[in-house]
Design a protein around this motif. Structure first.
Motif, PDB file in Angstrom:
ATOM      1  N   GLU A  22       8.732  17.117  35.771  1.00 31.92           N
ATOM      2  CA  GLU A  22       9.258  15.756  35.758  1.00 31.92           C
ATOM      3  C   GLU A  22      10.292  15.593  34.661  1.00 31.92           C
ATOM      4  O   GLU A  22      10.332  16.367  33.709  1.00 31.92           O
ATOM      5  CB  GLU A  22       8.127  14.739  35.570  1.00 31.92           C
ATOM      6  N   ALA A  23      11.141  14.573  34.811  1.00 27.84           N
ATOM      7  CA  ALA A  23      12.131  14.232  33.787  1.00 27.84           C
ATOM      8  C   ALA A  23      11.863  12.801  33.349  1.00 27.84           C
ATOM      9  O   ALA A  23      11.761  11.898  34.174  1.00 27.84           O
ATOM     10  CB  ALA A  23      13.540  14.368  34.334  1.00 27.84           C
ATOM     11  N   VAL A  24      11.718  12.610  32.046  1.00 26.92           N
ATOM     12  CA  VAL A  24      11.402  11.291  31.497  1.00 26.92           C
ATOM     13  C   VAL A  24      12.664  10.705  30.857  1.00 26.92           C
ATOM     14  O   VAL A  24      13.259  11.333  29.977  1.00 26.92           O
ATOM     15  CB  VAL A  24      10.280  11.391  30.433  1.00 26.92           C
ATOM     16  N   PRO A  25      13.105   9.515  31.287  1.00 25.86           N
ATOM     17  CA  PRO A  25      14.248   8.893  30.619  1.00 25.86           C
ATOM     18  C   PRO A  25      13.868   8.490  29.199  1.00 25.86           C
ATOM     19  O   PRO A  25      12.739   8.072  28.940  1.00 25.86           O
ATOM     20  CB  PRO A  25      14.546   7.665  31.481  1.00 25.86           C
ATOM     21  N   CYS A  26      14.809   8.665  28.271  1.00 29.25           N
ATOM     22  CA  CYS A  26      14.541   8.311  26.873  1.00 29.25           C
ATOM     23  C   CYS A  26      15.843   7.932  26.186  1.00 29.25           C
ATOM     24  O   CYS A  26      16.906   8.005  26.768  1.00 29.25           O
ATOM     25  CB  CYS A  26      13.821   9.456  26.152  1.00 29.25           C
ATOM     26  N   VAL A  27      15.711   7.526  24.942  1.00 29.14           N
ATOM     27  CA  VAL A  27      16.848   7.101  24.130  1.00 29.14           C
ATOM     28  C   VAL A  27      16.764   7.812  22.797  1.00 29.14           C
ATOM     29  O   VAL A  27      15.681   7.951  22.220  1.00 29.14           O
ATOM     30  CB  VAL A  27      16.817   5.565  23.906  1.00 29.14           C
ATOM     31  N   VAL A  28      17.910   8.279  22.280  1.00 30.12           N
ATOM     32  CA  VAL A  28      17.954   8.917  20.966  1.00 30.12           C
ATOM     33  C   VAL A  28      17.788   7.832  19.905  1.00 30.12           C
ATOM     34  O   VAL A  28      18.585   6.899  19.824  1.00 30.12           O
ATOM     35  CB  VAL A  28      19.280   9.671  20.754  1.00 30.12           C
ATOM     36  N   VAL A  29      16.724   7.945  19.103  1.00 25.97           N
ATOM     37  CA  VAL A  29      16.489   7.002  18.010  1.00 25.97           C
ATOM     38  C   VAL A  29      17.269   7.444  16.777  1.00 25.97           C
ATOM     39  O   VAL A  29      17.861   6.644  16.068  1.00 25.97           O
ATOM     40  CB  VAL A  29      14.980   6.906  17.677  1.00 25.97           C
ATOM     41  N   GLY A  30      17.276   8.745  16.513  1.00 30.80           N
ATOM     42  CA  GLY A  30      17.981   9.277  15.355  1.00 30.80           C
ATOM     43  C   GLY A  30      17.822  10.777  15.319  1.00 30.80           C
ATOM     44  O   GLY A  30      17.134  11.366  16.149  1.00 30.80           O
ATOM     45  N   PHE A  31      18.471  11.403  14.344  1.00 33.28           N
ATOM     46  CA  PHE A  31      18.386  12.852  14.239  1.00 33.28           C
ATOM     47  C   PHE A  31      18.560  13.292  12.796  1.00 33.28           C
ATOM     48  O   PHE A  31      19.171  12.617  11.979  1.00 33.28           O
ATOM     49  CB  PHE A  31      19.421  13.538  15.136  1.00 33.28           C
ATOM     50  N   SER A  32      17.966  14.424  12.503  1.00 35.77           N
ATOM     51  CA  SER A  32      18.038  15.021  11.170  1.00 35.77           C
ATOM     52  C   SER A  32      18.073  16.524  11.367  1.00 35.77           C
ATOM     53  O   SER A  32      17.081  17.122  11.773  1.00 35.77           O
ATOM     54  CB  SER A  32      16.818  14.603  10.348  1.00 35.77           C
ATOM     55  N   GLY A  33      19.236  17.134  11.125  1.00 36.37           N
ATOM     56  CA  GLY A  33      19.379  18.552  11.391  1.00 36.37           C
ATOM     57  C   GLY A  33      19.202  18.815  12.870  1.00 36.37           C
ATOM     58  O   GLY A  33      19.821  18.177  13.714  1.00 36.37           O
TER      59      GLY A  33
END
Length: 200
Positions: A22-33
């Motif tokens: 399955e593929a779950v839709p999501c949103v990037v909250v943030g990133f570190s490295g």
């Protein structure tokens, strides 16, 4: 492919997590490295929300091209997961840390300068650096001692930062030296800002 992706990863970016079945839709909250924090747009399966690492692909559209980035995913609590990207071209991204337009009081003094620090405020912050308003008391230098005030927490973040860009109105700096707990706190502040933006 690396160039298109470099400009695509940003806070609030829609994405999908391909788990095979399955593929779950999501949103990037943030990133570190290489770690990307994702909030679910659907329901994450229980095996992904656990502490065990699961292999998956993070799908991000950029410039009309769909990029599939191999990742290990694990639960991060509160319905969020962390995807640790394994694709090597991820390292070429221009920004390593999420940033947020958070305004905090800041004091800067050129390294080795004995004069009083000049006072300003941040225009945005990240775990990797900050951008401040350039005041008339600004003193040009390759690097500065920086103190950021967290008024509500009654705490200060201290570090040494190098100038990377100076304009008539702003000064951008990258941290050369900052305590690990202070870098983590800045990352938490930026993630909290973007979590609120995603929730609205």
């Amino acid at each position: 492919m690396a160039t298109g992706f470099a400009s695509a990863l940003s806070e609030g970016q829609p994405a999908q997590l391909d788990l095979g079945d399955e593929a779950v839709p999501c949103v990037v909250v943030g990133f570190s490295g290489s770690d990307v924090v994702l909030a679910a747009g659907g329901e994450f399966p229980p095996e992904v929300l656990g502490s065990e690492r699961v292999m998956a692909y993070l799908l991000i559209e950029a410039g009309g091209t769909l990029h599939a980035l191999k990742a290990e995913v694990r639960g991060a609590g509160a319905g969020e997961i962390v995807a640790t990207l394994l694709d090597p071209f991820r390292l070429g991204q221009r920004r390593t840390f999420s940033r947020a337009p958070i305004v905090l009081p800041a004091h800067l003094r050129p390294i080795g300068d004995e004069d009083k620090p000049w006072t300003t405020f941040t225009r945005d912050i990240s775990a990797g650096g900050l951008r401040v308003a350039r005041q008339s008391s600004y003193r040009e230098a390759p690097a500065h001692e920086v103190v950021i005030g967290l008024v509500q927490a009654d705490r200060e973040i201290r570090g040494l930062a190098a100038e990377v860009r100076v304009t008539a109105t702003d000064l951008s700096l990258n941290f050369m030296n900052i305590a690990a707990e202070d870098r983590l706190l800045l990352a938490q502040l930026t993630f909290a800002y973007h979590r609120r933006a995603v929730a609205q």
